[in-house]
Design a protein around this motif. Structure first.
Motif, mmCIF file in Angstrom:
data_model
loop_
_atom_site.group_PDB
_atom_site.id
_atom_site.type_symbol
_atom_site.label_atom_id
_atom_site.label_comp_id
_atom_site.label_asym_id
_atom_site.label_seq_id
_atom_site.Cartn_x
_atom_site.Cartn_y
_atom_site.Cartn_z
ATOM 1 N N VAL A 198 51.905 27.753 60.116
ATOM 2 C CA VAL A 198 52.072 26.498 59.391
ATOM 3 C C VAL A 198 52.830 25.482 60.233
ATOM 4 N N VAL A 199 53.889 25.926 60.901
ATOM 5 C CA VAL A 199 54.658 25.016 61.756
ATOM 6 C C VAL A 199 53.798 24.520 62.912
ATOM 7 N N ALA A 200 53.003 25.420 63.503
ATOM 8 C CA ALA A 200 52.131 25.027 64.614
ATOM 9 C C ALA A 200 51.138 23.955 64.182
ATOM 10 N N LEU A 201 50.619 24.063 62.963
ATOM 11 C CA LEU A 201 49.694 23.064 62.446
ATOM 12 C C LEU A 201 50.405 21.772 62.070
ATOM 13 N N THR A 202 51.677 21.875 61.678
ATOM 14 C CA THR A 202 52.408 20.721 61.153
ATOM 15 C C THR A 202 52.872 19.771 62.239
ATOM 16 N N VAL A 203 53.325 20.320 63.365
ATOM 17 C CA VAL A 203 53.968 19.498 64.393
ATOM 18 C C VAL A 203 53.104 18.319 64.820
ATOM 19 N N GLY A 204 51.828 18.567 65.030
ATOM 20 C CA GLY A 204 50.964 17.504 65.507
ATOM 21 C C GLY A 204 50.631 16.437 64.475
ATOM 22 N N SER A 205 50.826 16.738 63.204
ATOM 23 C CA SER A 205 50.435 15.791 62.154
ATOM 24 C C SER A 205 51.600 14.962 61.616
ATOM 25 N N ILE A 206 52.823 15.361 61.910
ATOM 26 C CA ILE A 206 53.981 14.643 61.372
ATOM 27 C C ILE A 206 54.030 13.204 61.880
ATOM 28 N N GLY A 207 53.788 13.045 63.187
ATOM 29 C CA GLY A 207 53.931 11.726 63.789
ATOM 30 C C GLY A 207 53.039 10.676 63.154
ATOM 31 N N GLY A 208 51.763 11.005 62.952
ATOM 32 C CA GLY A 208 50.839 10.028 62.388
ATOM 33 C C GLY A 208 51.216 9.607 60.979
ATOM 34 N N VAL A 209 51.607 10.588 60.156
ATOM 35 C CA VAL A 209 51.984 10.267 58.778
ATOM 36 C C VAL A 209 53.288 9.469 58.753
ATOM 37 N N ALA A 210 54.250 9.868 59.583
ATOM 38 C CA ALA A 210 55.529 9.150 59.637
ATOM 39 C C ALA A 210 55.323 7.698 60.060
ATOM 40 N N GLN A 211 54.437 7.496 61.048
ATOM 41 C CA GLN A 211 54.158 6.128 61.492
ATOM 42 C C GLN A 211 53.510 5.315 60.384
#
Length: 313
Positions: free
Chosen positions: A184-197
């Protein structure tokens, strides 16, 4: 609202139908080779013909597709050409595992990204730049590389989590949580930035609106304005990108599940595609399409609830 949902579902059904047609006829190019693999590489042409007849490959593609559609509408997706198991049982059990990983990642992404995006928008300066930098770094790191790094550090060096394997919730809740934590963490790391932006940009835009200045002039605290009004107006774009991230995560789970030896759709999709197991591939495509349509419909409903203007678009 019912008309709104009906239109979304009708569009989704059309998408699934088009996807099924495209996938089925693309798979026909390797169908003859599948019969040869099942019969054996040294099998005679007669033996291969017997296998083709048993699988229905001796019939025209349009006729076979019509039979598949008729069975699928009745809930029967056929049986695996190699294992003989019902496709429905195989795909739904594995889909449950994949969806668990994707949902867990989306929830974790939403919590972290909303907090980071809100902080970046509310406190412009070094924190804003740091959040943007972390977002770019997270998006730049490939998912498989992040997965390998997590295994190396937290599974091998620290021995906090299992490196591979999957424990079902019925066996042990604690073991299940440990087994899905790193994926789950491996999948999450790459998607946080786009949503945060996205959250950051939406909130900054909301801060410049007249209604925010009006609320502040009436004496409402900045915190109340942010949590009660600004965040709600920024929720619509965030929901859109979270829905898109869910679809992306379903695809990314193929690699992550393979690396962590998790019995989800990933390993099944890879093996059935390489073997040419058409019923299993079609089952994966259709069930995945149904899940994506349902998730997108739920996202649209949530957006319509947050912003009623969406219903008119």
């Amino acid at each position: 609202m019912l008309k709104f949902v009906g239109k979304r579902l009708a569009t989704g059904v059309g998408l699934i139908a088009a996807l099924s047609v495209l996938t089925f006829f693309l798979l026909q190019f390797g169908a003859a080779g599948t019969a040869q693999r099942i019969a054996g590489q040294s099998a005679s042409p007669e033996a291969v013909a017997v296998v083709e007849e048993r699988l229905g490959l001796d019939r025209p593609p349009l006729e076979r597709f019509g039979s598949w559609v008729a069975d699928a509408l009745g809930g029967d997706l056929g049986r695996s050409w190699f294992g003989g198991q019902p496709v429905v049982d195989t795909v739904t059990s594995r889909m449950a595992v994949t969806v668990t990983l994707a949902v867990g990642s989306v929830v974790l992404t939403a919590v972290i990204a909303v907090v980071l995006g809100a902080l970046a928008a509310a406190r412009r300066g070094w924190l804003d730049r740091l959040v943007q930098l972390l977002g770019v770094i997270g998006q730049a790191i490939p998912g498989f590389l992040m997965a390998l790094a997590l295994v190396l550090v937290f599974a091998i060096e620290l021995d906090w989590f299992p490196a591979t394997g999957y424990t079902r919730p019925s066996e042990s809740i604690g073991g299940w949580l440990l087994s899905i934590a790193l994926p789950v963490v491996a999948l999450t790391v790459g998607s946080i930035g786009g949503v945060a932006q996205q959250v950051r940009g939406s909130m900054i835009d909301a801060f410049s609106r007249d209604y925010v200045r009006t609320l502040r002039s009436r004496g409402l605290s900045r915190r109340r304005v942010v949590y009660r009004h600004v965040l709600r107006n920024a929720a619509g774009p965030a929901l859109s990108i979270l829905g898109l991230q869910f679809v992306i995560l379903l695809g990314g789970a193929v690699i992550v599940e393979t690396l962590f030896s998790i019995p989800g759709l990933g390993p099944a999709a890879l093996s059935s595609t390489s073997q040419g197991d058409i019923p299993v591939v079609m089952g994966i495509v259709v069930v995945t399409g149904v899940v994506v349509v349902l998730v997108n419909t739920l996202v649209d409903v949530a957006q319509a609830w947050v912003n009623p203007k969406v219903r008119l678009s």
